[in-house]
Motif scaffolding. Structure first.
Motif, mmCIF file in Angstrom:
data_model
loop_
_atom_site.group_PDB
_atom_site.id
_atom_site.type_symbol
_atom_site.label_atom_id
_atom_site.label_comp_id
_atom_site.label_asym_id
_atom_site.label_seq_id
_atom_site.Cartn_x
_atom_site.Cartn_y
_atom_site.Cartn_z
ATOM 1 N N ASP A 249 0.865 -1.156 -0.015
ATOM 2 C CA ASP A 249 0.039 -0.064 0.120
ATOM 3 C C ASP A 249 0.626 1.232 -0.215
ATOM 4 O O ASP A 249 0.311 2.360 -0.940
ATOM 5 N N GLU A 250 1.796 1.361 0.705
ATOM 6 C CA GLU A 250 2.752 2.500 0.850
ATOM 7 C C GLU A 250 3.656 2.619 -0.629
ATOM 8 O O GLU A 250 3.711 3.856 -1.064
ATOM 9 N N ALA A 251 3.774 1.368 -1.157
ATOM 10 C CA ALA A 251 4.534 1.658 -2.774
ATOM 11 C C ALA A 251 3.799 2.307 -3.583
ATOM 12 O O ALA A 251 4.021 2.984 -4.401
ATOM 13 N N LEU B 286 0.117 4.532 -8.199
ATOM 14 C CA LEU B 286 -0.552 3.358 -8.712
ATOM 15 C C LEU B 286 -1.470 2.719 -7.806
ATOM 16 O O LEU B 286 -1.352 2.841 -6.475
ATOM 17 N N SER B 287 -2.178 1.783 -7.944
ATOM 18 C CA SER B 287 -3.225 0.910 -7.500
ATOM 19 C C SER B 287 -2.306 -0.230 -6.768
ATOM 20 O O SER B 287 -1.279 -0.767 -7.208
ATOM 21 N N HIS B 288 -2.573 -0.642 -5.531
ATOM 22 C CA HIS B 288 -1.933 -1.741 -4.788
ATOM 23 C C HIS B 288 -2.036 -3.097 -5.736
ATOM 24 O O HIS B 288 -0.826 -3.958 -5.760
ATOM 25 N N TRP B 289 -2.957 -3.208 -6.678
ATOM 26 C CA TRP B 289 -3.208 -4.307 -7.578
ATOM 27 C C TRP B 289 -2.254 -4.152 -8.543
ATOM 28 O O TRP B 289 -1.536 -5.294 -8.884
ATOM 29 N N THR B 290 -1.710 -3.027 -8.953
ATOM 30 C CA THR B 290 -0.685 -3.043 -9.966
ATOM 31 C C THR B 290 0.632 -3.500 -9.249
ATOM 32 O O THR B 290 1.715 -4.199 -9.939
ATOM 33 N N ILE B 291 0.743 -2.995 -8.224
ATOM 34 C CA ILE B 291 2.061 -3.193 -7.340
ATOM 35 C C ILE B 291 2.079 -4.959 -7.394
ATOM 36 O O ILE B 291 3.499 -5.278 -7.533
ATOM 37 N N ARG C 95 4.591 -9.643 6.450
ATOM 38 C CA ARG C 95 3.982 -8.530 5.559
ATOM 39 C C ARG C 95 4.713 -8.566 4.397
ATOM 40 O O ARG C 95 6.081 -8.728 4.501
ATOM 41 N N THR C 96 4.108 -8.432 3.197
ATOM 42 C CA THR C 96 4.879 -8.266 1.961
ATOM 43 C C THR C 96 5.340 -6.937 1.794
ATOM 44 O O THR C 96 4.661 -5.965 1.940
#
Length: 66
Positions: A15-17, A23-28, A45-46
């Motif tokens: 989420d921080e990235a 970008l969305s967390h789905w993209t990360i 945690r990832t």
């Protein structure tokens, strides 16, 4: 010392990235799944390496702005 995104923690949650690069967390997570971005674990945690994330995203942004 100048504060900014390059002076933050070495590892970021998904989420921080996502928030950092807009970008969305789905993209990360897709970048991780597609092996474009290496996943690390911290306290179950990832997390991702901030520098690797910026290296991946910044060239794509430069291409889009041309």
């Amino acid at each position: 010392m100048r504060q900014g995104i390059h002076n933050t923690s070495k590892f970021l949650t998904v989420d921080e990235a996502a928030q950092l690069v807009g970008l969305s967390h789905w993209t990360i997570r897709k970048y991780i799944h597609d092996s474009k971005l290496q996943r690390h674990k911290s306290l179950n945690r990832t997390v991702v390496n901030r520098d690797e994330l910026l290296e991946l995203v910044e060239p794509k942004r430069a291409e889009e702005s041309n």
